[in-house]
Motif scaffolding. Structure first.
Motif, PDB file in Angstrom:
ATOM      1  N   TRP A   1      -8.439  43.943  -6.135  1.00 41.57           N
ATOM      2  CA  TRP A   1      -7.410  43.405  -7.014  1.00 41.57           C
ATOM      3  C   TRP A   1      -8.027  42.259  -7.794  1.00 41.57           C
ATOM      4  O   TRP A   1      -8.630  41.357  -7.206  1.00 41.57           O
ATOM      5  CB  TRP A   1      -6.213  42.901  -6.221  1.00 41.57           C
ATOM      6  CG  TRP A   1      -5.303  44.000  -5.770  1.00 41.57           C
ATOM      7  CD1 TRP A   1      -5.356  44.675  -4.571  1.00 41.57           C
ATOM      8  CD2 TRP A   1      -4.224  44.566  -6.500  1.00 41.57           C
ATOM      9  NE1 TRP A   1      -4.373  45.627  -4.528  1.00 41.57           N
ATOM     10  CE2 TRP A   1      -3.651  45.577  -5.694  1.00 41.57           C
ATOM     11  CE3 TRP A   1      -3.680  44.316  -7.759  1.00 41.57           C
ATOM     12  CZ2 TRP A   1      -2.568  46.325  -6.114  1.00 41.57           C
ATOM     13  CZ3 TRP A   1      -2.594  45.068  -8.166  1.00 41.57           C
ATOM     14  CH2 TRP A   1      -2.044  46.059  -7.351  1.00 41.57           C
ATOM     15  N   VAL A   2      -7.882  42.300  -9.109  1.00 41.80           N
ATOM     16  CA  VAL A   2      -8.399  41.252  -9.982  1.00 41.80           C
ATOM     17  C   VAL A   2      -7.203  40.484 -10.539  1.00 41.80           C
ATOM     18  O   VAL A   2      -6.315  41.071 -11.166  1.00 41.80           O
ATOM     19  CB  VAL A   2      -9.244  41.830 -11.130  1.00 41.80           C
ATOM     20  CG1 VAL A   2      -9.690  40.729 -12.078  1.00 41.80           C
ATOM     21  CG2 VAL A   2     -10.448  42.582 -10.572  1.00 41.80           C
TER      22      VAL A   2
ATOM     23  N   SER B   1      -4.592  43.399 -11.506  1.00 41.25           N
ATOM     24  CA  SER B   1      -4.989  44.779 -11.758  1.00 41.25           C
ATOM     25  C   SER B   1      -5.797  45.277 -10.571  1.00 41.25           C
ATOM     26  O   SER B   1      -6.648  44.551 -10.057  1.00 41.25           O
ATOM     27  CB  SER B   1      -5.862  44.874 -13.010  1.00 41.25           C
ATOM     28  OG  SER B   1      -5.195  44.346 -14.125  1.00 41.25           O
ATOM     29  N   SER B   2      -5.541  46.515 -10.163  1.00 36.39           N
ATOM     30  CA  SER B   2      -6.315  47.083  -9.061  1.00 36.39           C
ATOM     31  C   SER B   2      -7.374  48.023  -9.621  1.00 36.39           C
ATOM     32  O   SER B   2      -7.161  48.692 -10.634  1.00 36.39           O
ATOM     33  CB  SER B   2      -5.411  47.832  -8.079  1.00 36.39           C
ATOM     34  OG  SER B   2      -4.871  48.973  -8.677  1.00 36.39           O
ATOM     35  N   PHE B   3      -8.520  48.030  -8.944  1.00 37.50           N
ATOM     36  CA  PHE B   3      -9.643  48.875  -9.359  1.00 37.50           C
ATOM     37  C   PHE B   3     -10.308  49.472  -8.123  1.00 37.50           C
ATOM     38  O   PHE B   3     -10.543  48.767  -7.146  1.00 37.50           O
ATOM     39  CB  PHE B   3     -10.700  48.059 -10.110  1.00 37.50           C
ATOM     40  CG  PHE B   3     -10.216  47.476 -11.404  1.00 37.50           C
ATOM     41  CD1 PHE B   3     -10.253  48.231 -12.566  1.00 37.50           C
ATOM     42  CD2 PHE B   3      -9.708  46.197 -11.457  1.00 37.50           C
ATOM     43  CE1 PHE B   3      -9.802  47.702 -13.766  1.00 37.50           C
ATOM     44  CE2 PHE B   3      -9.250  45.655 -12.650  1.00 37.50           C
ATOM     45  CZ  PHE B   3      -9.297  46.410 -13.805  1.00 37.50           C
TER      46      PHE B   3
ATOM     47  N   THR C   1      -2.525  42.797   3.076  1.00 34.59           N
ATOM     48  CA  THR C   1      -3.831  43.306   3.476  1.00 34.59           C
ATOM     49  C   THR C   1      -4.952  42.792   2.574  1.00 34.59           C
ATOM     50  O   THR C   1      -6.077  43.248   2.693  1.00 34.59           O
ATOM     51  CB  THR C   1      -3.842  44.846   3.457  1.00 34.59           C
ATOM     52  OG1 THR C   1      -3.626  45.287   2.113  1.00 34.59           O
ATOM     53  CG2 THR C   1      -2.778  45.421   4.365  1.00 34.59           C
ATOM     54  N   LEU C   2      -4.645  41.867   1.680  1.00 40.27           N
ATOM     55  CA  LEU C   2      -5.649  41.376   0.740  1.00 40.27           C
ATOM     56  C   LEU C   2      -6.502  40.280   1.358  1.00 40.27           C
ATOM     57  O   LEU C   2      -6.000  39.377   2.021  1.00 40.27           O
ATOM     58  CB  LEU C   2      -4.981  40.835  -0.528  1.00 40.27           C
ATOM     59  CG  LEU C   2      -4.202  41.836  -1.354  1.00 40.27           C
ATOM     60  CD1 LEU C   2      -3.609  41.152  -2.579  1.00 40.27           C
ATOM     61  CD2 LEU C   2      -5.070  42.998  -1.771  1.00 40.27           C
ATOM     62  N   VAL C   3      -7.799  40.368   1.094  1.00 34.78           N
ATOM     63  CA  VAL C   3      -8.747  39.347   1.518  1.00 34.78           C
ATOM     64  C   VAL C   3      -9.398  38.791   0.260  1.00 34.78           C
ATOM     65  O   VAL C   3      -9.960  39.551  -0.540  1.00 34.78           O
ATOM     66  CB  VAL C   3      -9.832  39.947   2.451  1.00 34.78           C
ATOM     67  CG1 VAL C   3     -10.875  38.906   2.802  1.00 34.78           C
ATOM     68  CG2 VAL C   3      -9.191  40.541   3.691  1.00 34.78           C
ATOM     69  N   GLU C   4      -9.303  37.493   0.077  1.00 38.91           N
ATOM     70  CA  GLU C   4      -9.902  36.878  -1.109  1.00 38.91           C
ATOM     71  C   GLU C   4     -11.423  36.937  -1.007  1.00 38.91           C
ATOM     72  O   GLU C   4     -11.999  36.515  -0.016  1.00 38.91           O
ATOM     73  CB  GLU C   4      -9.438  35.428  -1.239  1.00 38.91           C
ATOM     74  CG  GLU C   4      -9.929  34.775  -2.503  1.00 38.91           C
ATOM     75  CD  GLU C   4      -9.390  33.361  -2.658  1.00 38.91           C
ATOM     76  OE1 GLU C   4      -8.197  33.209  -2.951  1.00 38.91           O
ATOM     77  OE2 GLU C   4     -10.186  32.425  -2.451  1.00 38.91           O
ATOM     78  N   ILE C   5     -12.037  37.465  -2.051  1.00 36.64           N
ATOM     79  CA  ILE C   5     -13.491  37.575  -2.102  1.00 36.64           C
ATOM     80  C   ILE C   5     -14.090  36.393  -2.842  1.00 36.64           C
ATOM     81  O   ILE C   5     -15.068  35.799  -2.402  1.00 36.64           O
ATOM     82  CB  ILE C   5     -13.911  38.889  -2.796  1.00 36.64           C
ATOM     83  CG1 ILE C   5     -13.506  40.070  -1.941  1.00 36.64           C
ATOM     84  CG2 ILE C   5     -15.412  38.916  -3.043  1.00 36.64           C
ATOM     85  CD1 ILE C   5     -13.782  41.397  -2.604  1.00 36.64           C
TER      86      ILE C   5
ATOM     87  N   VAL D   1     -10.574  37.465  -7.129  1.00 37.70           N
ATOM     88  CA  VAL D   1     -10.780  38.878  -6.798  1.00 37.70           C
ATOM     89  C   VAL D   1     -10.506  39.026  -5.309  1.00 37.70           C
ATOM     90  O   VAL D   1     -10.980  38.227  -4.499  1.00 37.70           O
ATOM     91  CB  VAL D   1     -12.220  39.346  -7.128  1.00 37.70           C
ATOM     92  CG1 VAL D   1     -12.438  40.783  -6.675  1.00 37.70           C
ATOM     93  CG2 VAL D   1     -12.504  39.201  -8.611  1.00 37.70           C
ATOM     94  N   TYR D   2      -9.698  40.021  -4.996  1.00 38.51           N
ATOM     95  CA  TYR D   2      -9.319  40.304  -3.619  1.00 38.51           C
ATOM     96  C   TYR D   2      -9.765  41.708  -3.259  1.00 38.51           C
ATOM     97  O   TYR D   2      -9.829  42.589  -4.106  1.00 38.51           O
ATOM     98  CB  TYR D   2      -7.795  40.229  -3.446  1.00 38.51           C
ATOM     99  CG  TYR D   2      -7.186  38.924  -3.872  1.00 38.51           C
ATOM    100  CD1 TYR D   2      -7.049  37.868  -2.975  1.00 38.51           C
ATOM    101  CD2 TYR D   2      -6.745  38.736  -5.183  1.00 38.51           C
ATOM    102  CE1 TYR D   2      -6.479  36.665  -3.373  1.00 38.51           C
ATOM    103  CE2 TYR D   2      -6.181  37.544  -5.589  1.00 38.51           C
ATOM    104  CZ  TYR D   2      -6.050  36.513  -4.680  1.00 38.51           C
ATOM    105  OH  TYR D   2      -5.495  35.327  -5.074  1.00 38.51           O
ATOM    106  N   GLN D   3     -10.016  41.915  -1.966  1.00 37.49           N
ATOM    107  CA  GLN D   3     -10.351  43.242  -1.462  1.00 37.49           C
ATOM    108  C   GLN D   3      -9.187  43.720  -0.608  1.00 37.49           C
ATOM    109  O   GLN D   3      -8.661  42.963   0.207  1.00 37.49           O
ATOM    110  CB  GLN D   3     -11.617  43.196  -0.623  1.00 37.49           C
ATOM    111  CG  GLN D   3     -12.055  44.540  -0.103  1.00 37.49           C
ATOM    112  CD  GLN D   3     -13.403  44.475   0.596  1.00 37.49           C
ATOM    113  OE1 GLN D   3     -14.104  43.470   0.527  1.00 37.49           O
ATOM    114  NE2 GLN D   3     -13.751  45.543   1.274  1.00 37.49           N
TER     115      GLN D   3
END
Length: 117
Positions: A29-30, A37-39, A7-11, A19-21
């Motif tokens: 996700w960084v 690491s998730s934030f 489900t990650l989209v690269e930002i 960085v992914y959303q």
């Protein structure tokens, strides 16, 4: 990253990280310095502020060995970042680029939503 990987989209990406959303879990996700690491949204921007607040001029000019490294313990994260001056500059670039892309995406979405109303 487990099942969230689908489900990650690269930002934003640099040669030093990305960085992914993740809309599924509403986190960023960084990927940096060999780890992920998730934030949550607010924690991500707090991390960016903390990195921006690092005095890189002082790090570069201070001859003391302790000035060569900065340790960051982000809120709500089990990860600790140990950053050299070069790492700080690369991390800033990554977080600044991601912030710009997040803001751009928000502007585009608002514009498109306004056109549909």
């Amino acid at each position: 990253m487990g099942t969230a990987a689908n489900t990650l989209v690269e930002i934003f990406r640099t040669e030093f990280g990305a960085v992914y959303q993740c809309n599924r879990y509403d986190v960023y996700w960084v990927e940096f310095a060999g780890g992920f690491s998730s934030f949550k949204f607010s924690d991500f921007f707090y991390l960016k502020q903390r990195v921006e607040a690092i005095d890189v001029v002082e790090m570069a000019q201070n001859p003391a060995r302790v000035a060569d490294v900065v340790v960051l313990n982000p809120l709500c994260s089990d990860r600790c970042f140990v950053l050299t001056l070069t790492d700080v500059l690369h991390f800033r670039e990554l977080l600044q680029g991601a912030k710009v892309m997040i803001e751009l995406n928000s502007i585009i979405n608002e514009s498109l939503h306004g056109m549909m109303v």
